[in-house]
Design an enzyme around this catalytic site. Structure first.
Site, PDB file in Angstrom:
ATOM      1  N   CYS A   8       0.848  -1.188   0.000  1.00  0.00           N
ATOM      2  CA  CYS A   8       0.000   0.000   0.000  1.00  0.00           C
ATOM      3  C   CYS A   8       0.885   1.240   0.000  1.00  0.00           C
ATOM      4  O   CYS A   8       2.065   1.152   0.276  1.00  0.00           O
ATOM      5  CB  CYS A   8      -0.869   0.058   1.266  1.00  0.00           C
ATOM      6  SG  CYS A   8      -2.064  -1.289   1.371  1.00  0.00           S
ATOM      7  N   GLY A  34      -0.338   0.257  -4.969  1.00  0.00           N
ATOM      8  CA  GLY A  34      -1.653  -0.334  -4.751  1.00  0.00           C
ATOM      9  C   GLY A  34      -2.639   0.212  -5.757  1.00  0.00           C
ATOM     10  O   GLY A  34      -2.758   1.431  -5.895  1.00  0.00           O
ATOM     11  N   ASN A 109       0.333   0.978   5.852  1.00  0.00           N
ATOM     12  CA  ASN A 109       1.052   0.138   4.886  1.00  0.00           C
ATOM     13  C   ASN A 109       1.796  -0.926   5.688  1.00  0.00           C
ATOM     14  O   ASN A 109       2.651  -0.586   6.506  1.00  0.00           O
ATOM     15  CB  ASN A 109       2.032   1.028   4.098  1.00  0.00           C
ATOM     16  CG  ASN A 109       2.976   0.248   3.198  1.00  0.00           C
ATOM     17  OD1 ASN A 109       4.023   0.757   2.817  1.00  0.00           O
ATOM     18  ND2 ASN A 109       2.634  -0.968   2.846  1.00  0.00           N
ATOM     19  N   GLY A 110       1.462  -2.191   5.451  1.00  0.00           N
ATOM     20  CA  GLY A 110       2.138  -3.274   6.171  1.00  0.00           C
ATOM     21  C   GLY A 110       1.167  -4.369   6.530  1.00  0.00           C
ATOM     22  O   GLY A 110       0.044  -4.418   6.028  1.00  0.00           O
ATOM     23  N   TYR A 250      12.240  -4.333  -6.353  1.00  0.00           N
ATOM     24  CA  TYR A 250      11.079  -4.280  -7.238  1.00  0.00           C
ATOM     25  C   TYR A 250      10.026  -3.229  -6.879  1.00  0.00           C
ATOM     26  O   TYR A 250       9.552  -2.507  -7.751  1.00  0.00           O
ATOM     27  CB  TYR A 250      10.417  -5.668  -7.268  1.00  0.00           C
ATOM     28  CG  TYR A 250       9.083  -5.706  -7.954  1.00  0.00           C
ATOM     29  CD1 TYR A 250       8.978  -5.548  -9.336  1.00  0.00           C
ATOM     30  CD2 TYR A 250       7.910  -5.895  -7.231  1.00  0.00           C
ATOM     31  CE1 TYR A 250       7.747  -5.571  -9.976  1.00  0.00           C
ATOM     32  CE2 TYR A 250       6.673  -5.925  -7.862  1.00  0.00           C
ATOM     33  CZ  TYR A 250       6.600  -5.764  -9.231  1.00  0.00           C
ATOM     34  OH  TYR A 250       5.384  -5.792  -9.852  1.00  0.00           O
ATOM     35  N   CYS A 442      15.800  -7.216   5.577  1.00  0.00           N
ATOM     36  CA  CYS A 442      15.153  -8.533   5.698  1.00  0.00           C
ATOM     37  C   CYS A 442      15.384  -9.293   4.390  1.00  0.00           C
ATOM     38  O   CYS A 442      15.242  -8.722   3.312  1.00  0.00           O
ATOM     39  CB  CYS A 442      13.650  -8.340   5.923  1.00  0.00           C
ATOM     40  SG  CYS A 442      12.688  -9.867   5.808  1.00  0.00           S
ATOM     41  N   CYS A 445      12.212 -13.844   2.379  1.00  0.00           N
ATOM     42  CA  CYS A 445      11.644 -14.625   1.272  1.00  0.00           C
ATOM     43  C   CYS A 445      12.726 -15.319   0.447  1.00  0.00           C
ATOM     44  O   CYS A 445      12.421 -16.156  -0.393  1.00  0.00           O
ATOM     45  CB  CYS A 445      10.750 -13.752   0.390  1.00  0.00           C
ATOM     46  SG  CYS A 445      11.500 -12.217  -0.074  1.00  0.00           S
TER      47      CYS A 445
END
Ligand code: SF4
Length: 474
Positions: A8, A34, A109-110, A250, A442, A445
């Site tokens: 978002c 978004g 956002n989150g 990205y 982080c 992924c």
């Protein structure tokens, strides 16, 4: 062209009589974060909120008449892509509520990782939720707190919620901007004359001629009074930072500066390191537009190979095109991308994209390039293989549908139909982010090493069963 979906975008303006118009323009700049819905809430002279929310793009949901009705010098806005909660009108933000401590509006956002437990506890003790969004949990916790001041209530809530939040909270006389202690999502502070502006990315400041002042730090609460005075608090300890490394890969716009990095330069660096790590002899480098372009430039610069616009993107494809009843192979991808035959025919082509998620779009893109006459296709990805899902505000498929969670590099190469396949290594990604900074990110992924408890069991790796997503080619 990642299959991950953002999150978002949020905007807050304090102290400008054009607040609604500035928020509207800023939401335009943040449209990439978004596209499902957008909303604006402003505080009018009488001290009450006016708001408008609509499904679709910002430009579709607002017009001059609507913006004229959103009076006031203070307001917040939100672009939504649903990561938590379904696609329903009640989930469009900003949310506004009347509470014992006055009216509040919130834009988030989150993703909260302990949302389901908090929600269960709140419901058990009488809370009635209007939406399925985890953002509403903030409101209930704020409203039920026994603390005196709104600031003390915010601090109490920050000690209870877990996960990712870059969040704006509007009251009758102040705007609060909060960022979680890990700092997963960006949030930046700017000035436009006397007005104070808070946005997800600096590209929104550029559009409205606001000056970038600084990033709001992980764990920080910024309190902006309606008179423009700003105070800062650090109420929660931050054991480590964990900026989302997918933002520079990205999500963020290449013309933005977030996490104190110029995204465009960072992506070129990723492309150059990718070339150093996995180059093969070839004639030309092309990008999968738009997100692969800076990486392909970096790749081309590093190798000395020419970069060509081998794929042209149609920028006018809306989200609402009607699928023909008769199925047409690759229709969706062909609608967005078309190969330029003169760049590809009889060439050995290096195709650079930002990431590989399910792999099914890559299959179609590579097939198009092959049909355009490419002699060899070497696929290069500017991120490491994605092997795990995200629980911090990014919509990712289950592990069973992540290509790299199911197959090794050779199997993935075969699946997408490339002559060779190469990824940026995690070490290469860290090198691009810089030795001084890479530990602040982080990489969950890519390696399953999440900075905090995700609140979920990690899905077991299928063994023989490769998962429904892959078998059916979804
Ligand atoms: Fe970003 Fe991946 Fe971490 Fe999610 S798990 S916050 S997408 S790096």
């Amino acid at each position: 062209m990642a299959g991950f979906r953002e999150e978002c975008g949020v905007v807050g303006v304090v102290g400008d009589k054009e607040a609604a118009n500035l928020i509207y323009l800023s939401l335009y700049a943040l449209q990439h974060r978004g596209q499902e819905a957008a909303g604006i809430v402003t505080l009018n002279k009488e001290g009450s909120f006016s708001g408008h929310k609509a499904f679709g793009l910002v430009g579709d949901g607002f017009n001059k008449d609507i913006l004229d009705k959103l009076e006031g010098k203070v307001g917040i806005g939100h672009n939504r892509y649903s990561t938590a909660g379904g696609k329903m009108v009640q989930n469009i933000q900003p949310f506004s509520f009347n509470t014992a401590i006055g009216s509040l509006a919130i834009a988030h956002n989150g993703n909260l990782t302990n949302a389901s437990q908090l929600r269960k506890d709140l419901e058990k003790s009488g809370s009635i939720f209007q939406s399925t969004s985890d953002t509403e949990i903030f409101m209930h916790l704020l409203a039920r707190s026994n603390e005196e001041s709104i600031l003390e209530r915010i601090i109490e809530v920050m000690k209870v919620v877990k996960g990712a939040y870059s969040l704006l909270l509007l009251t009758k006389d102040r705007l609060f901007a909060l960022r979680d202690p890990f700092g997963f999502r960006p949030l930046v502070l700017g000035r436009r004359g006397e007005a104070v502006v808070v946005v997800s990315e600096t590209c929104a400041l550029d559009l409205i001629d606001a000056e970038f002042e600084r990033e709001i730090a992980p764990g920080e609460v910024v309190e902006i009074h309606n008179d423009g005075s700003v105070k800062s608090y650090f109420p929660v300890e931050s054991s480590r930072k964990a900026f989302c490394s997918f933002e520079p890969i990205y999500f963020a716009r290449p013309d933005s500066q977030i996490f104190n990095e110029e995204i465009y330069e960072l992506r070129k660096k990723m492309g150059a390191i990718l070339a150093r790590e996995s180059h093969v002899d070839a004639d030309v480098v092309i990008a999968v537009p738009d997100s692969g372009v800076p990486m392909a430039l970096g790749y081309g610069n590093q190798t000395g190979l020419p970069m060509e616009l081998g794929l042209v993107r149609n920028h006018y494809v809306g989200r609402t095109f009607i699928e023909p009843s008769q199925s047409i192979r690759d229709f969706g991808v062909k609608l967005k991308l078309n190969p330029v035959m003169s760049c590809l025919k009889d060439k050995r082509v290096i195709v650079v994209d930002d990431s590989l998620v399910r792999g099914t779009t890559s299959v179609k893109i590579l097939r198009m390039i092959r049909q355009a006459g490419a002699r060899e296709i070497h696929m290069r990805l500017g991120s490491p293989p994605i092997t795990h899902s995200c629980y911090f505000g990014v919509d990712t498929p289950e592990r069973s549908q992540l290509l790299a969670a199911q197959r090794d590099v050779e199997e993935m190469r075969d699946f997408i139909g490339a002559d060779s396949l190469g990824f940026l290594s995690i070490e290469g990604l860290k090198e691009a982010l810089g030795a001084a900074n890479s530990h602040n990110y982080c990489y969950g992924c890519f390696n399953g090493d999440y900075p905090e408890d995700t609140g979920r069991e990690i899905e077991p790796q299928p063994t023989d069963d490769r998962g429904p997503g892959l078998r059916s080619g979804i």
